[in-house]
Design an enzyme around this catalytic site. Structure first.
Site, PDB file in Angstrom:
ATOM      1  N   ARG A  21      -0.646  -8.758  -4.084  1.00  0.00           N
ATOM      2  CA  ARG A  21      -0.153  -9.478  -2.914  1.00  0.00           C
ATOM      3  C   ARG A  21      -1.308 -10.208  -2.236  1.00  0.00           C
ATOM      4  O   ARG A  21      -2.416  -9.671  -2.126  1.00  0.00           O
ATOM      5  CB  ARG A  21       0.460  -8.450  -1.964  1.00  0.00           C
ATOM      6  CG  ARG A  21       0.895  -8.980  -0.634  1.00  0.00           C
ATOM      7  CD  ARG A  21       1.540  -7.886   0.220  1.00  0.00           C
ATOM      8  NE  ARG A  21       2.980  -7.998   0.285  1.00  0.00           N
ATOM      9  CZ  ARG A  21       3.815  -6.972   0.354  1.00  0.00           C
ATOM     10  NH1 ARG A  21       3.359  -5.745   0.341  1.00  0.00           N
ATOM     11  NH2 ARG A  21       5.109  -7.166   0.431  1.00  0.00           N
ATOM     12  N   GLU A  43      -2.792  -3.086  15.693  1.00  0.00           N
ATOM     13  CA  GLU A  43      -2.360  -3.432  17.036  1.00  0.00           C
ATOM     14  C   GLU A  43      -3.088  -2.579  18.080  1.00  0.00           C
ATOM     15  O   GLU A  43      -3.501  -1.450  17.819  1.00  0.00           O
ATOM     16  CB  GLU A  43      -0.848  -3.166  17.195  1.00  0.00           C
ATOM     17  CG  GLU A  43       0.020  -3.994  16.293  1.00  0.00           C
ATOM     18  CD  GLU A  43      -0.070  -3.601  14.829  1.00  0.00           C
ATOM     19  OE1 GLU A  43      -0.208  -2.390  14.549  1.00  0.00           O
ATOM     20  OE2 GLU A  43      -0.029  -4.502  13.976  1.00  0.00           O
ATOM     21  N   SER A  90       2.591  -7.868   6.386  1.00  0.00           N
ATOM     22  CA  SER A  90       3.106  -8.585   5.213  1.00  0.00           C
ATOM     23  C   SER A  90       4.615  -8.774   5.330  1.00  0.00           C
ATOM     24  O   SER A  90       5.170  -8.718   6.424  1.00  0.00           O
ATOM     25  CB  SER A  90       2.783  -7.793   3.932  1.00  0.00           C
ATOM     26  OG  SER A  90       3.503  -6.577   3.905  1.00  0.00           O
ATOM     27  N   SER A 145       0.835  -1.208   0.000  1.00  0.00           N
ATOM     28  CA  SER A 145       0.000   0.000   0.000  1.00  0.00           C
ATOM     29  C   SER A 145       0.866   1.252   0.000  1.00  0.00           C
ATOM     30  O   SER A 145       1.861   1.355   0.710  1.00  0.00           O
ATOM     31  CB  SER A 145      -1.005   0.016   1.154  1.00  0.00           C
ATOM     32  OG  SER A 145      -0.571  -0.719   2.231  1.00  0.00           O
TER      33      SER A 145
HETATM   34  I1  8IG Z   1      -0.802   1.169   6.121  1.00  0.00           I
HETATM   35  O1  8IG Z   1      -0.200   0.548  12.032  1.00  0.00           O
HETATM   36  C1  8IG Z   1      -0.564   0.151   7.836  1.00  0.00           C
HETATM   37  N1  8IG Z   1      -0.494  -1.169   7.860  1.00  0.00           N
HETATM   38  N2  8IG Z   1      -0.049  -4.014  11.551  1.00  0.00           N
HETATM   39  N3  8IG Z   1      -0.126  -1.706  11.793  1.00  0.00           N
HETATM   40  C2  8IG Z   1      -0.162  -2.809  11.006  1.00  0.00           C
HETATM   41  N4  8IG Z   1      -0.280  -2.736   9.682  1.00  0.00           N
HETATM   42  C3  8IG Z   1      -0.373  -1.529   9.134  1.00  0.00           C
HETATM   43  C4  8IG Z   1      -0.344  -0.355   9.889  1.00  0.00           C
HETATM   44  C5  8IG Z   1      -0.220  -0.445  11.300  1.00  0.00           C
HETATM   45  N5  8IG Z   1      -0.467   0.684   9.042  1.00  0.00           N
END
Ligand code: 8IG
Length: 272
Positions: A92, A193, A212, A39
């Site tokens: 992905r 989280e 990922s 992303s």
């Molecule tokens: I964009 O704060 C993105 N992907 N685990 N934590 C996790 N994945 C993410 C985060 C994030 N921001």
């Protein structure tokens, strides 16, 4: 190949079938470098070179359309100015999709079977370092795999001491000496989280959190590729900032970072 067929096939045979299909459809027998777009990185491939073929992910054996809107579902063959062939995987499969670890690393194994010697993994993630404002690219120096699983099956004891190529990180810092390095913790997601989990990640040595990359890096190393990972910090991880960032700010920062990270990625690939 249906999902059931895929799950019942040896993963390396499935990757071979996908690579053969890609060679046939792109007209390129061997690609040199694979690029997985996470992303925020969707546009970054444009500057790498000229796209000579575009395949829809769901037509390639073992691949499926991404379940996240905004993730690009194509596989492209790109010719760089230097004459290298890049296989750009915009599709992905995340672990949280529940398709199993084999599906998560199918793209990586396909890239290896397609001839790729280098694997470039990109992602968008949360940052634990307050200096990393949204839109900051960070080189991955190592990872902590918190998924409680592995893409490798059986007694496959692969050394991961130098998983993320110091050589390629060095090339990246020649291009941009201001680039920081970080340790990426892969959580399973799809939820973000809790603040306590972010503090836990910090204490065990991580400063990037995402969903990922680690499993793919392991499969890439196992397949013999040189692995490079780069994160785009799109948000501060939960609880790091007392003021929650607005979604608009995050999008805006990611958008503003676009030209910088696109140029960076193109220059790294040119130097490989
Ligand atoms: I964009 O704060 C993105 N992907 N685990 N934590 C996790 N994945 C993410 C985060 C994030 N921001």
């Amino acid at each position: 190949m249906s999902t059931t067929e895929f799950l019942n096939t040896d993963p390396f045979d499935a990757a071979r079938a996908a690579a053969d299909y890609i060679a046939e459809e792109t007209g390129i027998d061997a690609h040199d470098v694979a690029l997985v777009l996470g992303s925020g990185w969707g546009d970054a491939a444009e500057l790498i070179g000229e796209t000579t073929a575009t395949l829809s992910a769901d037509e390639v054996p073992g691949f499926s359309s991404p379940s996240v809107v905004g993730h690009v579902g194509t596989i492209r063959s790109v010719l760089t100015k230097e004459g290298k062939r890049a296989l750009v995987l915009g599709a992905r499969t995340h672990y949280y999709e529940g398709k199993g670890v084999r599906a998560v690393v199918h793209g990586v194994r396909t890239a290896a079977a397609a001839g790729c010697k280098t694997l470039v993994l990109t992602n968008g993630c949360g940052g634990l370092n307050e200096d990393w404002t949204p839109g900051t690219p960070v080189l991955i120096s190592d990872h902590i795999n918190l998924t409680a699983t592995s893409p490798l099956e059986g007694a496959t004891f692969v050394d991961l001491t130098d998983l993320y190529s110091a050589r390629i990180r060095g090339l990246a810092r020649e291009i941009d000496p201001s680039l920081d390095e970080g340790i990426y913790a892969q959580f399973t997601g799809p939820h973000y989280e809790t603040p306590a989990e972010v503090q836990y990640a910090k204490r065990i040595g991580a400063n990037l959190v995402g969903m990922s990359t680690a499993l793919e890096a392991i499969a890439g190393r196992h397949a013999g590729m040189e692995v490079f990972g780069i994160s785009l910090v799109t948000n501060l991880a939960a609880g790091i900032s007392p003021v929650p960032l607005s979604h608009e700010e995050v999008l805006e920062a990611g958008h503003a970072a676009g030209p910088r990270i696109s140029k960076l990625l193109a220059e790294i690939i040119a130097k490989l």
